[in-house]
Design an enzyme around this catalytic site. Structure first.
Site, PDB file in Angstrom:
ATOM      1  N   ASP A 113       0.993  -1.399   0.069  1.00  0.00           N
ATOM      2  CA  ASP A 113       0.057  -0.068  -0.169  1.00  0.00           C
ATOM      3  C   ASP A 113       0.885   1.444   0.186  1.00  0.00           C
ATOM      4  O   ASP A 113       1.787   1.262   0.597  1.00  0.00           O
ATOM      5  CB  ASP A 113      -1.067  -0.013   1.162  1.00  0.00           C
ATOM      6  CG  ASP A 113      -1.975   1.192   1.018  1.00  0.00           C
ATOM      7  OD1 ASP A 113      -2.822   0.961   0.195  1.00  0.00           O
ATOM      8  OD2 ASP A 113      -1.935   1.942   1.826  1.00  0.00           O
TER       9      ASP A 113
HETATM   10  C1  LIG Z   1       3.384   8.319  -5.712  1.00  0.00           C
HETATM   11  C2  LIG Z   1       2.995   7.275  -6.670  1.00  0.00           C
HETATM   12  C3  LIG Z   1       1.966   6.329  -6.622  1.00  0.00           C
HETATM   13  N1  LIG Z   1       1.761   5.538  -7.592  1.00  0.00           N
HETATM   14  C4  LIG Z   1       0.571   4.468  -7.669  1.00  0.00           C
HETATM   15  C5  LIG Z   1       1.379   3.277  -6.837  1.00  0.00           C
HETATM   16  C6  LIG Z   1      -0.254   2.426  -6.368  1.00  0.00           C
HETATM   17  O1  LIG Z   1      -0.775   1.797  -7.701  1.00  0.00           O
HETATM   18  C7  LIG Z   1      -1.177   3.929  -6.259  1.00  0.00           C
HETATM   19  C8  LIG Z   1      -1.278   3.627  -4.738  1.00  0.00           C
HETATM   20  O2  LIG Z   1      -2.738   3.049  -4.253  1.00  0.00           O
HETATM   21  P1  LIG Z   1      -2.605   1.918  -3.606  1.00  0.00           P
HETATM   22  O3  LIG Z   1      -3.869   1.725  -2.969  1.00  0.00           O
HETATM   23  O4  LIG Z   1      -1.322   1.541  -2.821  1.00  0.00           O
HETATM   24  O5  LIG Z   1      -2.636   0.725  -4.694  1.00  0.00           O
HETATM   25  P2  LIG Z   1      -3.572   0.313  -5.812  1.00  0.00           P
HETATM   26  O6  LIG Z   1      -4.980   0.766  -5.489  1.00  0.00           O
HETATM   27  O7  LIG Z   1      -3.091   0.794  -7.181  1.00  0.00           O
HETATM   28  O8  LIG Z   1      -3.634  -1.316  -5.965  1.00  0.00           O
HETATM   29  P3  LIG Z   1      -3.956  -2.238  -5.003  1.00  0.00           P
HETATM   30  O9  LIG Z   1      -4.408  -1.575  -3.715  1.00  0.00           O
HETATM   31  O10 LIG Z   1      -4.640  -3.174  -5.408  1.00  0.00           O
HETATM   32  O11 LIG Z   1      -2.586  -2.727  -4.245  1.00  0.00           O
HETATM   33  O12 LIG Z   1      -0.347   4.911  -6.559  1.00  0.00           O
HETATM   34  C9  LIG Z   1       2.553   5.547  -8.751  1.00  0.00           C
HETATM   35  O13 LIG Z   1       2.147   4.675  -9.736  1.00  0.00           O
HETATM   36  N2  LIG Z   1       3.557   6.278  -8.884  1.00  0.00           N
HETATM   37  C10 LIG Z   1       3.703   7.182  -7.905  1.00  0.00           C
HETATM   38  O14 LIG Z   1       4.550   8.088  -8.088  1.00  0.00           O
END
Ligand SMILES: Cc1cn([C@H]2C[C@H](O)[C@@H](COP(=O)(O)OP(=O)(O)OP(=O)(O)O)O2)c(=O)[nH]c1=O
Length: 197
Positions: free
Chosen positions: A77
């Site tokens: 997360d």
């Molecule tokens: C800050 C940042 C976040 N992110 C993304 C990563 C995660 O996919 C998302 C954070 O949300 P999360 O809730 O961590 O993950 P998700 O909803 O994408 O997937 P799941 O819950 O099924 O594991 O933001 C980037 O891709 N690049 C970045 O620079």
């Protein structure tokens, strides 16, 4: 197709790509987890709890299936924090505009927790990153929103995409900001006997 080494309990394509980058083949299984914070929960506690809950929910579901593979299950997360406020995925453009406007010209923190569930139990690691944004104008925020990159990212930006142009400085792990800190993840896997080389 090599047999999966583990189950990735994430719908995030970035996490799948990052695991593939270090040679870990995985199968994706997702579970719906309520991501709302508990009362007075710190960001570190929230991100660690959610990573564990995502992995444990998939582990329990697979364990209940006839061919319960008992492959290790990895969950993660990611969230941001600025002035004690959570930087989560934007609900809409107005939300993204407020988030990016607050982050403009300032440091914020991106936390990513990674949890690994095996028959031996659950281990979790917390990765902390400090990110400095240059000043970002309203016009740039609008143009960035129109790229569509903001909507499914914590903090409304993607360091691995066009959002890189906002990042003046990073103290921590690029992959950790993206959503899976590869150094810590490799350490977690190695401790469970999962080799990446
Ligand atoms: C800050 C940042 C976040 N992110 C993304 C990563 C995660 O996919 C998302 C954070 O949300 P999360 O809730 O961590 O993950 P998700 O909803 O994408 O997937 P799941 O819950 O099924 O594991 O933001 C980037 O891709 N690049 C970045 O620079």
């Amino acid at each position: 197709m090599t047999a999966p080494l583990l189950i990735l309990a994430s719908a995030s394509p970035r996490r799948y790509e990052l695991l593939t980058q270090i040679g870990v083949s995985c199968r994706v299984e997702t579970a719906d987890v309520d991501e709302s914070p508990l009362a007075d929960e710190t960001p570190e506690a929230l991100v660690s709890r959610l990573a564990q809950q995502k992995a444990q929910a998939v582990w329990q579901r697979l364990a209940a299936t006839p061919d319960g593979l008992f492959l290790p299950v990895l969950g993660a997360d990611t969230l941001g924090v600025l002035d004690g406020e959570l930087l989560l995925k934007p609900r809409d453009f107005v939300d993204a505009q407020a988030l990016l406007g607050r982050m403009s010209g300032r440091w914020h923190t991106i936390f990513t927790a990674v949890a690994l569930v095996t028959a031996a139990g659950t281990s979790v690691v917390l990765n902390r990153n400090a990110v400095k944004f240059r000043s970002v104008s309203d016009a740039e925020i609008l143009a960035y929103w129109r790229t569509g990159e903001s909507c499914d990212k914590a903090g409304a930006y993607a360091i691995q995409g066009r959002g890189a142009v906002f990042v003046e400085r990073l103290e921590g792990s690029y992959s950790g900001v993206m959503g899976l800190p590869l150094f810590e993840t490799a350490q977690l896997l190695a401790a469970a006997g999962i080799k990446t080389m």
